[in-house]
Design a protein around this motif. Structure first.
Motif, PDB file in Angstrom:
ATOM      1  N   LYS A  35      20.653 -12.062 -51.528  1.00 25.95           N
ATOM      2  CA  LYS A  35      21.067 -10.662 -51.708  1.00 25.95           C
ATOM      3  C   LYS A  35      20.428  -9.773 -50.651  1.00 25.95           C
ATOM      4  O   LYS A  35      21.081  -8.894 -50.075  1.00 25.95           O
ATOM      5  CB  LYS A  35      20.687 -10.186 -53.108  1.00 25.95           C
ATOM      6  CG  LYS A  35      21.213  -8.804 -53.467  1.00 25.95           C
ATOM      7  CD  LYS A  35      20.888  -8.458 -54.907  1.00 25.95           C
ATOM      8  CE  LYS A  35      21.444  -7.088 -55.272  1.00 25.95           C
ATOM      9  NZ  LYS A  35      21.139  -6.738 -56.682  1.00 25.95           N
ATOM     10  N   LYS A  56      22.570  -7.898 -45.932  1.00 24.34           N
ATOM     11  CA  LYS A  56      22.668  -6.714 -45.069  1.00 24.34           C
ATOM     12  C   LYS A  56      22.438  -7.057 -43.593  1.00 24.34           C
ATOM     13  O   LYS A  56      22.734  -6.247 -42.715  1.00 24.34           O
ATOM     14  CB  LYS A  56      21.664  -5.650 -45.523  1.00 24.34           C
ATOM     15  CG  LYS A  56      20.226  -6.103 -45.528  1.00 24.34           C
ATOM     16  CD  LYS A  56      19.337  -5.058 -46.195  1.00 24.34           C
ATOM     17  CE  LYS A  56      17.899  -5.553 -46.310  1.00 24.34           C
ATOM     18  NZ  LYS A  56      17.054  -4.616 -47.074  1.00 24.34           N
ATOM     19  N   LYS A  78      32.063  -5.508 -53.333  1.00 29.15           N
ATOM     20  CA  LYS A  78      31.834  -4.185 -52.745  1.00 29.15           C
ATOM     21  C   LYS A  78      31.072  -4.217 -51.418  1.00 29.15           C
ATOM     22  O   LYS A  78      30.633  -3.186 -50.925  1.00 29.15           O
ATOM     23  CB  LYS A  78      31.100  -3.276 -53.749  1.00 29.15           C
ATOM     24  CG  LYS A  78      31.884  -2.997 -55.016  1.00 29.15           C
ATOM     25  CD  LYS A  78      31.114  -2.090 -55.949  1.00 29.15           C
ATOM     26  CE  LYS A  78      31.897  -1.815 -57.226  1.00 29.15           C
ATOM     27  NZ  LYS A  78      31.177  -0.962 -58.177  1.00 29.15           N
ATOM     28  N   ARG A  79      30.888  -5.421 -50.855  1.00 33.77           N
ATOM     29  CA  ARG A  79      30.248  -5.509 -49.544  1.00 33.77           C
ATOM     30  C   ARG A  79      31.316  -5.838 -48.507  1.00 33.77           C
ATOM     31  O   ARG A  79      32.047  -6.810 -48.663  1.00 33.77           O
ATOM     32  CB  ARG A  79      29.145  -6.576 -49.546  1.00 33.77           C
ATOM     33  CG  ARG A  79      27.901  -6.153 -50.310  1.00 33.77           C
ATOM     34  CD  ARG A  79      26.842  -7.248 -50.261  1.00 33.77           C
ATOM     35  NE  ARG A  79      25.577  -6.782 -50.799  1.00 33.77           N
ATOM     36  CZ  ARG A  79      25.249  -6.794 -52.075  1.00 33.77           C
ATOM     37  NH1 ARG A  79      26.126  -7.236 -52.966  1.00 33.77           N
ATOM     38  NH2 ARG A  79      24.071  -6.353 -52.475  1.00 33.77           N
ATOM     39  N   LYS A  99      32.180  -7.541 -45.821  1.00 31.17           N
ATOM     40  CA  LYS A  99      31.807  -8.661 -44.972  1.00 31.17           C
ATOM     41  C   LYS A  99      33.018  -9.579 -44.805  1.00 31.17           C
ATOM     42  O   LYS A  99      33.856  -9.688 -45.692  1.00 31.17           O
ATOM     43  CB  LYS A  99      30.678  -9.484 -45.620  1.00 31.17           C
ATOM     44  CG  LYS A  99      29.467  -8.688 -46.065  1.00 31.17           C
ATOM     45  CD  LYS A  99      28.598  -8.265 -44.894  1.00 31.17           C
ATOM     46  CE  LYS A  99      27.355  -7.517 -45.379  1.00 31.17           C
ATOM     47  NZ  LYS A  99      26.504  -7.072 -44.258  1.00 31.17           N
TER      48      LYS A  99
END
Length: 280
Positions: free
Chosen positions: A23, A27, A55-56, A58
């Protein structure tokens, strides 16, 4: 199968720690490469990973690894199904150390201008082997058992793409007993936490339903149509001379043989999770 308390013992503290680390590392990367086992694309998909990616923004690539061990027709069906039910931009069949598969994946990564990729999945789906394939050399430790990768490490390919290897992570509770069985069959969790004879018995049931000819051929058995799982056990013990003192059948050794054979692909190319079209 073992008791409920036993079922939870495969989720040690290092997996919870690895989940937190993944997690945190999300980022730092622009691409997530999620590895599934092509034989069990449902059972090998960790719902926690899907939640982490939610919701990321990538690039998400799903590889159905070990496709050389899976039924090619069903792998194609699973690729189509996964494309429909996920937001992954790419879903591909893959076999570690296959040069053609490496080229296809590297082409996707370069087209998307990916620079840093996180490799994730459950234990024993071949994450480290895939990294070694992409790096063109042995950088990550591999092994046909869960828990080989203990920490996280960055590895660079010749194409200047950075790969982050991560330990395999499981989720705390299975949705069904069948998922636990399947993960034990492919070596994603240690089969020692199950009653091996029950685990092997469930494997025989599955093989009898979908691949009866494979189990018959593997152990040189006579006609097994209509036989019950315990009768198949007896036939295997008889044919392979698996006996204990007094001439009784050695179901423990027979179970170990069955579980080792499924783990090592000795039944040929089979798919354990069936597409909906195969189960209707």
């Amino acid at each position: 199968m073992a008791t409920t308390s036993k079922q939870l013992q495969w989720y040690p503290g290092h997996m919870a720690k690895a989940t937190r680390q993944i997690k945190e590392k999300l980022k730092l990367v622009d691409t997530i490469i999620e590895i599934l086992d092509a034989r069990v694309p449902v059972a090998s998909r960790n719902p926690d990973i899907a939640q982490l990616l939610k919701k990321r923004k990538k690039t998400h690539i799903i590889l159905l690894n070990k496709s050389d061990l899976a039924d090619p027709k069903r792998t194609k069906q699973w690729i189509s199904a996964i494309k429909k039910e996920t937001t992954a931009q790419h879903v591909m069949a893959f076999t570690a150390y296959n040069r053609g598969d490496r080229s296809k994946l590297m082409s996707v990564l370069q087209q998307g201008e990916s620079k840093k990729c996180l490799i994730c999945g459950i234990p024993n789906v071949g994450k480290s082997a895939i990294i070694n394939t992409l790096a063109n050399k042995k950088k990550a430790v591999t092994g046909n058992k869960p828990g080989v990768t203990k920490g996280q490490q960055w590895i660079q390919t010749e194409e200047k793409i950075m790969l982050l290897d991560t330990p395999g992570i499981l989720w705390p509770k299975f949705d069904s007993e069948r998922i636990g069985n399947e993960l034990a069959w492919i070596g994603a969790i240690k089969d020692t936490i199950f009653e091996k004879e029950n685990l092997a018995g469930e494997l025989i049931k599955f093989m009898m339903q979908y691949y009866p000819d494979r189990i018959q051929d593997r152990y040189q058995l006579e006609d097994i149509s209509g036989k019950k799982p315990w009768e198949i056990f007896d036939m295997i013990c008889e044919e392979k001379k698996l006996l204990v003192r007094g001439g009784e059948y050695d179901y423990g050794r027979a179970s170990n043989m069955l579980l080792t054979d499924i783990k090592n692909g000795k039944f040929g190319r089979i798919t354990i999770d069936m597409p909906e079209s195969e189960t209707e």
